[in-house]
Design a protein around this motif. Structure first.
Motif, PDB file in Angstrom:
ATOM      1  N   GLN A  71     -29.676 -26.893 -33.607  1.00 14.69           N
ATOM      2  CA  GLN A  71     -31.139 -26.857 -33.635  1.00 14.69           C
ATOM      3  C   GLN A  71     -31.678 -25.706 -32.794  1.00 14.69           C
ATOM      4  O   GLN A  71     -32.616 -25.009 -33.194  1.00 14.69           O
ATOM      5  CB  GLN A  71     -31.708 -28.183 -33.134  1.00 14.69           C
ATOM      6  N   VAL A  72     -31.065 -25.498 -31.631  1.00 16.78           N
ATOM      7  CA  VAL A  72     -31.520 -24.425 -30.737  1.00 16.78           C
ATOM      8  C   VAL A  72     -31.240 -23.067 -31.361  1.00 16.78           C
ATOM      9  O   VAL A  72     -32.094 -22.168 -31.352  1.00 16.78           O
ATOM     10  CB  VAL A  72     -30.845 -24.545 -29.359  1.00 16.78           C
ATOM     11  N   LEU A  73     -30.042 -22.898 -31.902  1.00 17.49           N
ATOM     12  CA  LEU A  73     -29.685 -21.618 -32.533  1.00 17.49           C
ATOM     13  C   LEU A  73     -30.660 -21.264 -33.645  1.00 17.49           C
ATOM     14  O   LEU A  73     -31.130 -20.117 -33.737  1.00 17.49           O
ATOM     15  CB  LEU A  73     -28.266 -21.700 -33.098  1.00 17.49           C
ATOM     16  N   PHE A  74     -30.976 -22.230 -34.481  1.00 26.17           N
ATOM     17  CA  PHE A  74     -31.863 -21.963 -35.609  1.00 26.17           C
ATOM     18  C   PHE A  74     -33.295 -21.706 -35.133  1.00 26.17           C
ATOM     19  O   PHE A  74     -34.000 -20.852 -35.684  1.00 26.17           O
ATOM     20  CB  PHE A  74     -31.831 -23.120 -36.603  1.00 26.17           C
ATOM     21  N   ALA A  75     -33.726 -22.438 -34.110  1.00 23.60           N
ATOM     22  CA  ALA A  75     -35.085 -22.250 -33.580  1.00 23.60           C
ATOM     23  C   ALA A  75     -35.249 -20.866 -32.961  1.00 23.60           C
ATOM     24  O   ALA A  75     -36.324 -20.253 -33.058  1.00 23.60           O
ATOM     25  CB  ALA A  75     -35.397 -23.330 -32.550  1.00 23.60           C
ATOM     26  N   LEU A  76     -34.193 -20.358 -32.333  1.00 24.27           N
ATOM     27  CA  LEU A  76     -34.243 -19.042 -31.686  1.00 24.27           C
ATOM     28  C   LEU A  76     -33.936 -17.911 -32.652  1.00 24.27           C
ATOM     29  O   LEU A  76     -33.975 -16.734 -32.260  1.00 24.27           O
ATOM     30  CB  LEU A  76     -33.251 -18.991 -30.514  1.00 24.27           C
ATOM     31  N   ASN A  77     -33.601 -18.288 -33.892  1.00 23.56           N
ATOM     32  CA  ASN A  77     -33.170 -17.276 -34.863  1.00 23.56           C
ATOM     33  C   ASN A  77     -32.031 -16.435 -34.276  1.00 23.56           C
ATOM     34  O   ASN A  77     -32.030 -15.200 -34.348  1.00 23.56           O
ATOM     35  CB  ASN A  77     -34.340 -16.371 -35.271  1.00 23.56           C
ATOM     36  N   ALA A  78     -31.079 -17.125 -33.679  1.00 23.83           N
ATOM     37  CA  ALA A  78     -29.972 -16.465 -32.981  1.00 23.83           C
ATOM     38  C   ALA A  78     -29.037 -15.759 -33.960  1.00 23.83           C
ATOM     39  O   ALA A  78     -29.028 -16.037 -35.160  1.00 23.83           O
ATOM     40  CB  ALA A  78     -29.196 -17.496 -32.167  1.00 23.83           C
TER      41      ALA A  78
END
Length: 310
Positions: A79-86
């Motif tokens: 979820q964090v990776l996708f939210a940050l557009n990592a």
């Protein structure tokens, strides 16, 4: 791992940790290491606040280092990776680093699948899987993931050849035989009669090399059943083995299957040879499965009674 506890880190002073709630009188409280308990207290806090930041990724990585099978932590990382557009290619680099030591950890494989699916490209995946299977050619997670990758990115073309190489190295690799079946019959292109005939010949050669290998025998039978070929087509091959004085419980087992199928299809009595073979297997060649072969014997005898009645 962070060099200090999160409760001591000034970068996290704005966060109030949330301790694990085991209730007022926990029966058998788990003695977590203080580093793990500290990190999890902060993980609960950031998830409750729905914080998605680079520092949360670092926190999660620390927790994974201590407990790489924590499903909730992996899920929140996604979820964090996708939210940050990592950069998800970098995330694959991260998985590459930990995969060797976590090759049998389901969470790692699932996380990679989620990331690769999101990237929508699978160019790194077969080499990655190969590296894992080179270390353990029967890694269940590796084979399961390979099936998904091949189907997801339409990479069927060279996969039979891949299993050829594995079976040359170890003809008893049941995982490779199972995967070969998957490639042959889950491919959008239905195998031609010529391809099926070639596959049967290939399997027979492997059986000659290792007549006591259950995997190749099971595969040969499955090929005939899947393509609706009668099992009695295998008889000439079996006779070749008999003429070469090959002794194998799987040879007799195949004869039994053939005689049983013949009796059912022709509504006739089972060849008496099948009953004798059940006894030989139960008493001598496969005594460890005595009960099974006695059961098969009884089943064939019942079939004979049914046939006689009709």
């Amino acid at each position: 791992m962070s060099e200090m506890l999160y409760c001591e880190n000034p970068e996290w002073k704005d966060v109030t940790p949330i301790p694990q709630d085991d209730g007022p009188n926990p029966l058998v409280p788990i003695a977590y290491a203080k580093e793990y308990a500290d990190a999890m207290d902060y993980f609960r806090a950031v998830t409750r606040a729905n914080e998605k930041s680079q520092r949360v990724l670092t926190l999660i990585q620390d927790i994974i280092d201590m407990n790489p099978a924590h499903y909730t932590v992996w899920n929140y990382r996604q979820q964090v990776l996708f939210a940050l557009n990592a950069d998800l290619d970098k995330e694959l680099d991260y998985i590459d680093e930990i995969a060797a030591d976590q090759a049998k950890n389901y969470q790692v494989w699932h996380h990679r699948q989620v990331i690769v699916d999101r990237l929508n490209k699978g160019d790194r995946e077969l080499p990655f899987i190969n590296s894992i299977l080179e270390e353990d050619s029967k890694n269940y997670h590796g084979w399961s993931y390979r099936q998904w990758v091949v189907k997801r990115f339409d990479l069927w073309e060279s996969e039979l050849a891949y299993t050829d190489d594995l079976l040359v190295f170890d003809v008893r690799n049941n995982s490779a035989w199972n995967y070969r079946y998957y490639i042959l019959f889950n491919n959008p292109k239905t195998p031609s009669e010529e391809a099926t005939a070639s596959e049967i010949k290939f399997t027979e050669k492997q059986i000659v090399l290792a007549p006591n290998n259950s995997s190749s025998w099971a595969y040969l039978k499955a090929l005939h059943e899947k393509t609706n070929k009668p099992l009695n087509l295998i008889e000439p091959f079996l006779k070749q083995l008999v003429d070469k004085h090959v002794e194998s419980p799987f040879l007799l087992s195949m004869y039994i299957d053939i005689y049983e199928q013949n009796a059912k299809q022709q509504n006739t009595a089972v060849d008496p040879a099948a009953l004798d073979m059940c006894k030989v297997l139960a008493e001598k060649m496969d005594a460890i499965r005595e009960k099974y072969w006695n059961y098969r014997l009884q089943s064939l005898q019942k079939l004979n009674v049914t046939t006689t009645v009709h």
